[in-house]
Design a protein around this motif. Structure first.
Motif, PDB file in Angstrom:
ATOM      1  N   ILE A  39       6.701  -2.092  -6.789  1.00  0.00           N
ATOM      2  CA  ILE A  39       5.870  -0.898  -6.601  1.00  0.00           C
ATOM      3  C   ILE A  39       4.425  -1.317  -6.333  1.00  0.00           C
ATOM      4  N   ALA A  40       3.933  -1.003  -5.149  1.00  0.00           N
ATOM      5  CA  ALA A  40       2.513  -1.258  -4.854  1.00  0.00           C
ATOM      6  C   ALA A  40       1.662  -0.198  -5.540  1.00  0.00           C
ATOM      7  N   LEU A  74       2.458  -4.084  -8.410  1.00  0.00           N
ATOM      8  CA  LEU A  74       1.639  -5.028  -7.637  1.00  0.00           C
ATOM      9  C   LEU A  74       0.363  -4.337  -7.169  1.00  0.00           C
ATOM     10  N   ASN A  75      -0.763  -4.822  -7.661  1.00  0.00           N
ATOM     11  CA  ASN A  75      -2.041  -4.228  -7.274  1.00  0.00           C
ATOM     12  C   ASN A  75      -2.327  -4.506  -5.797  1.00  0.00           C
ATOM     13  N   LEU A  76      -2.645  -3.467  -5.036  1.00  0.00           N
ATOM     14  CA  LEU A  76      -2.909  -3.602  -3.599  1.00  0.00           C
ATOM     15  C   LEU A  76      -4.248  -2.923  -3.283  1.00  0.00           C
ATOM     16  N   VAL A 113       5.207   3.195  -3.690  1.00  0.00           N
ATOM     17  CA  VAL A 113       3.765   3.039  -3.886  1.00  0.00           C
ATOM     18  C   VAL A 113       3.215   4.153  -4.771  1.00  0.00           C
ATOM     19  N   VAL A 114       2.283   3.751  -5.630  1.00  0.00           N
ATOM     20  CA  VAL A 114       1.483   4.710  -6.390  1.00  0.00           C
ATOM     21  C   VAL A 114       0.101   4.710  -5.747  1.00  0.00           C
ATOM     22  N   ALA A 137       6.468   7.604  -2.529  1.00  0.00           N
ATOM     23  CA  ALA A 137       5.035   7.550  -2.845  1.00  0.00           C
ATOM     24  C   ALA A 137       4.670   8.672  -3.794  1.00  0.00           C
ATOM     25  N   VAL A 138       3.830   8.355  -4.769  1.00  0.00           N
ATOM     26  CA  VAL A 138       3.339   9.360  -5.704  1.00  0.00           C
ATOM     27  C   VAL A 138       1.844   9.140  -5.891  1.00  0.00           C
ATOM     28  N   PHE A 139       1.118  10.234  -6.002  1.00  0.00           N
ATOM     29  CA  PHE A 139      -0.347  10.179  -6.029  1.00  0.00           C
ATOM     30  C   PHE A 139      -0.862  10.403  -7.459  1.00  0.00           C
TER      31      PHE A 139
END
Ligand code: FES
Length: 571
Positions: A39-40, A74-76, A113-114, A137-139
């Motif tokens: 998960i980014a 994973l920090n992006l 991705v978050v 994707a979730v915000f």
């Protein structure tokens, strides 16, 4: 666990999978590559974007949630745009940020991705990029800052800057008071606490179904935001396992919910271009007229600045967005789902209003018919918009003589000239501020009033512009005029003294000049006075490809979705 997208990078024993795994073993254990979701965390934390400076703490909570649910976080770091810092305007870079998000997600071995966004452009750019690549994707909205106070007065950031600076120009407030108040304007971490663009985009993002329901509007320093971030990390893993993508959440019904929400909260005009652009990424048919058709009859139920009195901390205390939406539940699409897989309307049951001074019940709204009005006429053949909630009622039907400024520099140079031929009935026209003309469509449409009129007590005038207006601003401002002057729009034909008719109830904006007279005029599309550098790089690309306001100001080649497939290896 089923085979994940990231397994295309990591699953195998050949040279390439070795390369992908070996470098990521700098921190990850061997079992990280057994097919579990990667998960980014698309992180817009930046010291140059004060509204987003706290996202590393939120990312830490997301990471814990992802790990707990069996995923790999994973920090992006992605492009971050500080609205108050970036020149010539953050909007110039929204599409670049969206393009970078899309490409980074597609290029990297991630399954979902978050998205961490707060300041104005960071929210739409993340959503646009995620929509185009269409991975789960979730915000998480970064939340508003706490209420500021100065010498006993509440300060709403943005709105009170505009108000105080006009009071200084009218000699109603001292320069010393104005300058000292700046230390109290931004009381804590978080985005602007008025119902400006960031707050509005937070609200519509939840209404679109792209957040865990109930998270929008939690103040940035509130510990409940960290708890919700942890839960969102867990949810991201579930979304990958269920293959719950933006294209399954963002539908015509969810955009309907967003438009109803925008009206009910008295939200920013900027949300119009952002929602049009997000819809464009998914091929959803959404037009400027939908905002009027769906939103016009919706009552304003939230009394936040700039349309009202309160600030975001008050809204959350009073019940938050879900309490607001419970009042207009019948106007929402019952089938539009959220990131949880459940419909938004399911989360509204039992949501109460705790302070009716901040959130009004449906039968006692702060304003009837609060949506954004779409105007057309010979001055805006493709449309223009106005926010009646932020306008003066006596100016909603008005005819006045134009005072024309060709550029923002021209306006600044002449607006306070004692000899400027202007009175309270004049219509101020500012052109050269559209997507191509500025370039970047800045927030300048709410141009300052002439000093001599301020001194006479005038506090609002009709203004017409091809640019945007800050979501924290107010006034009778016709904006997003399309086509813009620099694209050949009729705004470029207006001359000083021409009569302009604004009729918001009839949805008209017209230049009262005979067609044969207009046909003989040459458009004035001067755009870059005081802007000497030749266009190159991103600006060149932007000016050559940007679309007009009525379709969302995206680049023509970014409209639509490209999915997440990458067919070639790197070695
Ligand atoms: Fe960042 Fe207002 S300046 S949200």
């Amino acid at each position: 666990m089923s085979k994940s997208r990231s397994s295309e990078w990591y699953g195998g024993t050949d040279r390439n999978t070795y390369l992908h795994r070996a470098w990521m073993r700098r921190g990850l254990p061997a079992h990280a590559f057994d097919g579990r979701p990667h998960i980014a965390i698309a992180n817009t934390a930046s010291d140059l974007n004060p509204c987003n400076s706290h996202f590393d703490e939120i990312a830490a909570s997301v990471k814990e949630g992802v790990y707990e649910a069996g995923g790999i976080p994973l920090n992006l770091p992605v492009v971050s745009l500080g609205e108050t810092q970036v020149r010539p305007t953050a909007m110039l870079w929204r599409n670049m940020a969206a393009m970078a998000v899309e490409e980074l997600l597609r290029a990297n071995p991630v399954d979902g991705v978050v998205l961490l966004g707060a300041c104005d452009k960071t929210i739409p750019s993340l959503l646009m990029g995620a929509a185009s690549v269409d991975l789960p994707a979730v915000f998480i909205p970064g939340g508003p800052m706490l209420t500021g106070t100065f010498r006993g007065q509440v300060l709403g950031c943005g709105t009170d800057v505009w108000r105080l600076s006009e009071e200084v120009r009218a000699d109603a407030v001292s320069q010393e008071f104005f300058v000292e108040s700046e230390s109290s304007m931004i009381r804590s971490r978080g985005h602007c606490n008025t119902m400006g663009t960031a707050s509005s985009m937070t609200m519509v993002t939840e209404a679109l179904g792209m957040t865990r329901p109930g998270i929008a509007g939690i103040p940035a320093p509130d510990s409940r935001l960290l708890e919700a971030s942890h839960a969102t990390g867990r949810l991201a893993v579930e979304m990958v396992e269920k293959d719950r993508r933006p294209s399954t959440i963002l539908t015509a019904g969810s955009f309907r919910n967003a438009i109803v929400t925008l009206a009910a909260v008295g939200g920013s005009t900027n949300a119009v271009v952002h929602l049009l652009a997000i819809a464009g990424r998914l091929g959803i048919t959404l037009s400027l007229d939908d905002f009027d058709r769906i939103g016009a009859g919706v009552p304003r139920l939230v009394d936040l600045q700039p349309a009202g009195r309160y600030l975001m901390e008050d809204l959350y205390r009073a019940g938050g967005l879900l309490a607001v939406l419970n009042q207009v539940k019948d106007l929402l699409d019952p089938d539009a789902i959220t990131v949880t897989g459940r419909p938004l309307v399911e989360y509204l049951n039992g949501q109460q209003i705790w302070d009716e001074a901040v959130i009004a019940p449906r039968d006692r709204p702060f304003q009837e018919d609060a949506g954004i009005a779409v105007l057309r006429g010979n001055l805006a053949p493709s449309g223009a918009i106005i926010k009646p909630a932020a306008a003066s009622p006596h100016l909603l039907r008005h005819t006045g003589r134009a005072v024309v400024f060709d550029t923002i520099e021209d306006m600044h140079a002449r607006i306070d000239d004692p000899d400027l031929e202007v009175d309270a009935d004049s219509v101020l026209v500012l052109r050269g501020c559209g997507p191509k003309g500025y370039p970047g469509m800045p927030e300048v449409a709410n141009m300052p009033l002439p000093k001599k009129l301020l001194e006479q007590g005038v506090r609002d005038m009709v203004r017409v512009c091809d640019g945007r207006m800050s979501g924290t601003a107010y006034g009778t401002v016709v904006l997003h005029v399309a086509p813009e002057a620099a694209a050949g729009g009729p705004l470029g034909l207006v001359r000083d003294g021409d009569e302009i008719l604004l009729d918001v109830p009839a949805r008209r904006i017209d230049l009262l000049v005979a067609p044969e007279e207009l046909a003989g005029r040459h458009p004035n599309a001067r755009t870059t006075e005081g802007y000497a550098a030749p266009l190159r790089g991103w600006e060149r690309l932007y000016v050559d490809h940007v679309l007009q306001a009525d379709t969302g100001v995206d680049l023509d080649f970014l409209v639509g979705s490209s999915g997440s497939k990458v067919s070639r290896e790197s070695h």
